[in-house]
Design a protein around this motif. Sequence first.
Motif, PDB file in Angstrom:
ATOM      1  N   LEU A  75      42.477  43.571  -4.195  1.00 30.48           N
ATOM      2  CA  LEU A  75      42.331  44.364  -2.971  1.00 30.48           C
ATOM      3  C   LEU A  75      42.410  45.860  -3.249  1.00 30.48           C
ATOM      4  N   ASN A  76      42.337  46.211  -4.521  1.00 27.53           N
ATOM      5  CA  ASN A  76      42.313  47.624  -4.903  1.00 27.53           C
ATOM      6  C   ASN A  76      40.980  47.900  -5.584  1.00 27.53           C
ATOM      7  N   ALA A  77      39.967  48.166  -4.773  1.00 27.08           N
ATOM      8  CA  ALA A  77      38.620  48.361  -5.299  1.00 27.08           C
ATOM      9  C   ALA A  77      38.431  49.739  -5.919  1.00 27.08           C
ATOM     10  N   GLY A  78      39.447  50.580  -5.833  1.00 26.39           N
ATOM     11  CA  GLY A  78      39.362  51.902  -6.449  1.00 26.39           C
ATOM     12  C   GLY A  78      39.015  52.978  -5.441  1.00 26.39           C
ATOM     13  N   LEU A  79      39.934  53.900  -5.245  1.00 22.84           N
ATOM     14  CA  LEU A  79      39.690  54.990  -4.297  1.00 22.84           C
ATOM     15  C   LEU A  79      38.682  55.989  -4.841  1.00 22.84           C
ATOM     16  N   ASP A  80      38.848  56.392  -6.098  1.00 23.51           N
ATOM     17  CA  ASP A  80      38.023  57.457  -6.650  1.00 23.51           C
ATOM     18  C   ASP A  80      36.536  57.120  -6.610  1.00 23.51           C
ATOM     19  N   GLN A  81      36.165  55.940  -7.167  1.00 20.63           N
ATOM     20  CA  GLN A  81      34.749  55.625  -7.243  1.00 20.63           C
ATOM     21  C   GLN A  81      34.111  55.444  -5.877  1.00 20.63           C
ATOM     22  N   GLN A  82      34.832  54.801  -4.946  1.00 20.82           N
ATOM     23  CA  GLN A  82      34.249  54.591  -3.617  1.00 20.82           C
ATOM     24  C   GLN A  82      34.200  55.898  -2.828  1.00 20.82           C
ATOM     25  N   PHE A  83      35.193  56.755  -3.028  1.00 14.98           N
ATOM     26  CA  PHE A  83      35.249  58.019  -2.299  1.00 14.98           C
ATOM     27  C   PHE A  83      34.109  58.947  -2.721  1.00 14.98           C
TER      28      PHE A  83
ATOM     29  N   GLU B 293      48.442  44.183  14.034  1.00  9.03           N
ATOM     30  CA  GLU B 293      47.570  43.506  14.990  1.00  9.03           C
ATOM     31  C   GLU B 293      46.332  44.358  15.285  1.00  9.03           C
ATOM     32  N   TYR B 294      46.550  45.653  15.369  1.00  5.22           N
ATOM     33  CA  TYR B 294      45.436  46.567  15.641  1.00  5.22           C
ATOM     34  C   TYR B 294      44.403  46.489  14.515  1.00  5.22           C
ATOM     35  N   PHE B 295      44.892  46.420  13.267  1.00  9.98           N
ATOM     36  CA  PHE B 295      43.980  46.323  12.124  1.00  9.98           C
ATOM     37  C   PHE B 295      43.257  44.981  12.115  1.00  9.98           C
ATOM     38  N   PHE B 296      43.978  43.886  12.344  1.00  8.45           N
ATOM     39  CA  PHE B 296      43.368  42.553  12.307  1.00  8.45           C
ATOM     40  C   PHE B 296      42.322  42.381  13.412  1.00  8.45           C
ATOM     41  N   ASN B 297      42.532  43.035  14.533  1.00  9.52           N
ATOM     42  CA  ASN B 297      41.609  42.893  15.670  1.00  9.52           C
ATOM     43  C   ASN B 297      40.491  43.930  15.673  1.00  9.52           C
ATOM     44  N   SER B 298      40.544  44.895  14.769  1.00 11.94           N
ATOM     45  CA  SER B 298      39.517  45.945  14.753  1.00 11.94           C
ATOM     46  C   SER B 298      38.197  45.403  14.213  1.00 11.94           C
ATOM     47  N   SER B 299      37.127  46.036  14.606  1.00 17.08           N
ATOM     48  CA  SER B 299      35.795  45.617  14.137  1.00 17.08           C
ATOM     49  C   SER B 299      35.586  45.928  12.665  1.00 17.08           C
ATOM     50  N   ASP B 300      36.425  46.798  12.112  1.00 17.76           N
ATOM     51  CA  ASP B 300      36.269  47.179  10.705  1.00 17.76           C
ATOM     52  C   ASP B 300      36.926  46.183   9.749  1.00 17.76           C
ATOM     53  N   PHE B 301      37.792  45.312  10.255  1.00 17.81           N
ATOM     54  CA  PHE B 301      38.604  44.464   9.379  1.00 17.81           C
ATOM     55  C   PHE B 301      37.762  43.643   8.407  1.00 17.81           C
ATOM     56  N   TRP B 302      36.833  42.861   8.946  1.00 20.12           N
ATOM     57  CA  TRP B 302      36.064  41.963   8.079  1.00 20.12           C
ATOM     58  C   TRP B 302      35.116  42.732   7.169  1.00 20.12           C
ATOM     59  N   ILE B 303      34.584  43.848   7.646  1.00 22.13           N
ATOM     60  CA  ILE B 303      33.680  44.650   6.812  1.00 22.13           C
ATOM     61  C   ILE B 303      34.431  45.251   5.628  1.00 22.13           C
ATOM     62  N   VAL B 304      35.603  45.836   5.926  1.00 22.81           N
ATOM     63  CA  VAL B 304      36.398  46.461   4.872  1.00 22.81           C
ATOM     64  C   VAL B 304      36.895  45.414   3.872  1.00 22.81           C
ATOM     65  N   MET B 305      37.382  44.269   4.375  1.00 20.77           N
ATOM     66  CA  MET B 305      37.862  43.209   3.496  1.00 20.77           C
ATOM     67  C   MET B 305      36.728  42.652   2.644  1.00 20.77           C
ATOM     68  N   ARG B 306      35.574  42.437   3.245  1.00 18.80           N
ATOM     69  CA  ARG B 306      34.425  41.929   2.485  1.00 18.80           C
ATOM     70  C   ARG B 306      34.043  42.873   1.362  1.00 18.80           C
ATOM     71  N   ASN B 307      33.912  44.144   1.686  1.00 17.63           N
ATOM     72  CA  ASN B 307      33.525  45.119   0.658  1.00 17.63           C
ATOM     73  C   ASN B 307      34.558  45.193  -0.461  1.00 17.63           C
ATOM     74  N   THR B 308      35.829  45.205  -0.086  1.00 17.93           N
ATOM     75  CA  THR B 308      36.899  45.310  -1.079  1.00 17.93           C
ATOM     76  C   THR B 308      36.883  44.117  -2.024  1.00 17.93           C
ATOM     77  N   VAL B 309      36.836  42.917  -1.462  1.00 17.29           N
ATOM     78  CA  VAL B 309      36.877  41.700  -2.289  1.00 17.29           C
ATOM     79  C   VAL B 309      35.634  41.573  -3.158  1.00 17.29           C
ATOM     80  N   VAL B 310      34.467  41.807  -2.584  1.00 18.23           N
ATOM     81  CA  VAL B 310      33.220  41.653  -3.346  1.00 18.23           C
ATOM     82  C   VAL B 310      33.151  42.639  -4.499  1.00 18.23           C
TER      83      VAL B 310
END
Length: 306
Positions: free
Chosen positions: A236-244, A64-81
Motif C-alpha cells: 500500500l506504499n506505491a511511492g510518493l515521489d514517483q507518483q507526485f 468512515e468518511y474515507f471508506f464512503n468517499s468516491s475516491d476510495f476504490w480508485i485510490v486503492m486500485r491504483n495503489t495495489v496495482v
Amino acid sequence: MTGIQNLLSKLKKQKVLMLMLIPFLAHLLLFKYYPMYGNLIAFKDYSFSKGIIGSPWAGFKWFEYFFNSSDFWIVMRNTVVISVLSLIFTTAASIVFAILVCELRNLYMKKFVQTVSYLPHFISWVVVAGMAFTLFSIDGGSINKFLVDIHVIDKPVNFLGDEQLYWPVITFLNVWKSAGYNSILYIAAITAIDRQMYESAIIDGANKWKQIIYITLPCIKPTIVILLVLSLGYVLNAGLDQQFFMGNPLNMEHSQVLDTYIVRYGLQQLEYSYGTAVGLFRSIISLVLVVIANMISRRLFKMGVF
C-alpha cells in the motif's frame, strides 16, 4: 536474583557496546515511536489552536468518511496495482539480473556491470521524472521517434498523458531504478551456493539452464520468500515521489495513490485528521498483510521472517 545479577554483569562487561547503542536507540524513540502519538489526530476533530489533547474526539468519523468517499476504490486500485506490478517485475528482473551477473567470468566486467546497475537507485525521482518527460514526450521524444522510425506506431503517443499507458510506464521506471540495487541480496545468496553442486551437475550432463532450475533457484528460495514477505508490507506504499512527479491531470485516474491522496488532503487542504486516518489505515493493513504472508510462508515453505 541470579538472572538479574548475570544480566547486570554482562551489561557491565559490554558497557562500551551499550554506550554505542544509545544514539541508535535515541533515533528510534525520537523518530519512530514518538511520532505515533500523532496518530491520535485520526480519532479527533483536530484544531491547530487547541492541539492534539484539546481537540474533541471524533471516533471513527474520518475512517468512515474515507471508506464512503468516491475516491476510495480508485485510490486503492491504483495503489495495489502499481505496487503489485512493480513488486512482481522488479523481483523477477532482480533475480534474472543476479543470475546473469554471477555467470560472468571476467571479474572486472562483473564489478563494472554491478556498479552501473546500482546507479539508478541513487538518482532522485525528480531527475528520473525529468528524464521520463524528455524521453516519452509526444513532441520529439526519443522513444516516440524510435517507435515511429521502426514502424511500431504510426504517430507519436502521449505515454504520460494516456491513462491506459501510465501503469506500464511507471512499472518500467520502477524496474529500471530498483532492479540492479535489489539484486545485491540475490547475488550474495547465489555466491554462497556450494560450487561442488554445480560441478556434480556438469558431470551428470546438466546444461546452464538445468543448473539454474535445479540448483540456483532452489538454493536462493529462502531469500526470495523472505524478501517477498517483507515487501508485502509496502504493497500500500506505491511511492510518493514517483507518483507526485509523474502524475498529472490527464492520468489522475490511474496515478493517484494513497501517498499522494494523503498529501493532497492532509497537507495541501489542511485536513490533518482525515489525512492521518488514511495514513493509519494504510499502516494497519500493511501490518496485517505482513503477518498473513508470513503465516502462509511458514505453512507452505516452512520458513518465515518471524
